[in-house]
Write an enzyme that holds these catalytic residues in place. Structure first.
Site, PDB file in Angstrom:
ATOM      1  N   GLY A  64       0.821  -1.198   0.000  1.00  0.00           N
ATOM      2  CA  GLY A  64       0.000   0.000   0.000  1.00  0.00           C
ATOM      3  C   GLY A  64       0.857   1.250   0.000  1.00  0.00           C
ATOM      4  N   GLY A 113       0.243  -5.334   0.651  1.00  0.00           N
ATOM      5  CA  GLY A 113      -1.005  -5.152  -0.086  1.00  0.00           C
ATOM      6  C   GLY A 113      -1.026  -5.845  -1.432  1.00  0.00           C
ATOM      7  N   GLU A 136       4.991  -6.436   7.095  1.00  0.00           N
ATOM      8  CA  GLU A 136       4.342  -5.455   7.976  1.00  0.00           C
ATOM      9  C   GLU A 136       5.034  -5.307   9.326  1.00  0.00           C
ATOM     10  OE1 GLU A 136       1.515  -6.545   4.844  1.00  0.00           O
ATOM     11  OE2 GLU A 136       2.727  -7.743   6.233  1.00  0.00           O
ATOM     12  N   ASP A 144      -1.411  -8.268   7.573  1.00  0.00           N
ATOM     13  CA  ASP A 144      -2.815  -8.008   7.232  1.00  0.00           C
ATOM     14  C   ASP A 144      -3.147  -8.451   5.821  1.00  0.00           C
ATOM     15  OD1 ASP A 144      -1.459  -5.947   5.905  1.00  0.00           O
ATOM     16  OD2 ASP A 144      -2.971  -4.429   6.368  1.00  0.00           O
TER      17      ASP A 144
END
Length: 345
Positions: A64, A113, A136, A144
């Site tokens: 992301g 992401g 992450e 996630d």
């Protein structure tokens, strides 16, 4: 330059992530655009399958785009990050549950992401340049985008190892870990895509796929299973420090760089995912942490150290020996803010 290239090719709906200068990092606009394309093609009789790829030679999607998240967060605005993650996780589930076959071509960097976009597709193709991982914990965020479920499904304790070390898997490691399905050399992608878009038959991918051998990483991690299965993160670290071999020493070095809070929470979510085996529940659990990330975790400090200042010296707020209770509190239910209570923006 448009962030997404959307078009039909034969019987396929094509989605190309088009930010090559940013390694195709996801923005809120890209999440919305992909979601809109899914809605458009869901009932289109001319579209038999979807194909998602990334522009440029370096990445499918490196995660992301967190620069704007960081900017809002440092001003005390948590809602921007919460809305972005909510939208992204809804998209992750929509891709996994799309009623037509979804193919992801994951070349180069496929991180964070990017795993959320490609890792839940029905057929996931890798090549010789693929590097897949969930980094992450290096930036103070919990694993996630449904990654905790993929990690839970990995053989043995491989998932714990991948999350805690932020290990980047090569193509054969990714297939063995359950993050990809077929290895196709990249010089065969164009003819493979031509036939796939003409027929919509995913068996075309199998015809182009090449065999591979079991990677050494799996056996090496299996030897570390007793250490990786320890109840607490502190006990895991101690067990690793006493384990023989080069991989144990490397894992320890990597873990010592990462955020203890995020690692402890990620382990809890992976353990829960082994029990429920549900992407919907995995995403909901992850969101409980990420919704609190601004102000209650080490996320902003991790981004500062790794991305903004790039000094590589984050000042993590918790010691590894005292982190379990705090990690558990960040995974408490959110009430009216729960992921599936509210819709994306």
């Amino acid at each position: 330059m448009t962030e997404l290239i959307l078009r039909k090719q034969g019987v396929a709906g094509r989605i190309t992530l088009n930010r090559p200068e940013a390694l195709n990092a996801l923005t809120p606009g890209m999440c919305k655009g992909i979601r809109d394309a899914l809605a458009l093609w869901r009932d289109d009789p001319e579209v038999h399958c979807l194909v998602i790829d990334g522009a440029g030679p370096r990445a499918f999607c490196a995660g992301g785009d967190i620069a704007e998240v960081y900017a809002h967060g440092t001003r005390g605005d948590a809602s921007f990050a919460q809305n972005f993650w909510r939208d992204e996780y809804h998209l992750n589930l929509a891709l996994a549950e799309f009623p037509k076959p979804v193919v992801a071509l994951m070349h180069g960097f496929t991180l964070g992401g990017g795993v959320g976009i490609g890792g839940h597709a029905h057929k996931r193709v890798v090549c010789e340049t693929s590097q897949i991982g969930l980094p992450e914990c290096t930036i103070g965020l919990v694993t996630d985008v449904g990654g905790t479920l993929l990690l839970a499904r990995a053989p043995g304790r491989l998932g714990d190892f991948l999350a805690l070390t932020a290990w980047r898997m090569g193509p054969f490691e990714a297939i063995s870990a359950g993050f990809a399905d077929r290895y196709v050399p990249q010089d065969l992608w164009e003819p493979m895509l031509t036939r796939l878009c003409e027929s919509g038959n995913l068996c075309v991918i199998d015809a182009f796929a090449k065999p591979f051998t079991r990677p050494e990483l799996l056996d090496a991690v299996e030897a570390l299973s007793p250490a990786l299965a320890q109840d607490s993160l502190a006990e895991l670290r101690t067990a690793l420090s006493e384990a023989p071999g080069e991989l144990a020493a490397k894992a320890l070095r990597l873990i010592d760089k990462n955020d203890p809070l995020a690692m402890a929470a990620s382990r809890r979510l992976i353990a829960e995912a082994r029990q429920h085996d549900s992407l919907r529940e995995a995403l909901a659990g992850e969101f409980r942490y990420t919704a609190r990330a601004i102000g209650q975790s080490d996320f902003l400090e991790g981004i500062r150290a790794r991305v903004i200042d790039k000094d590589g010296a984050p000042n993590w707020s918790h010691r590894i020996e005292e982190v379990e209770t705090v990690a558990a509190s960040l995974l408490d239910p959110l009430g009216e803010m729960e992921l599936w209570v509210q819709s994306p923006q």
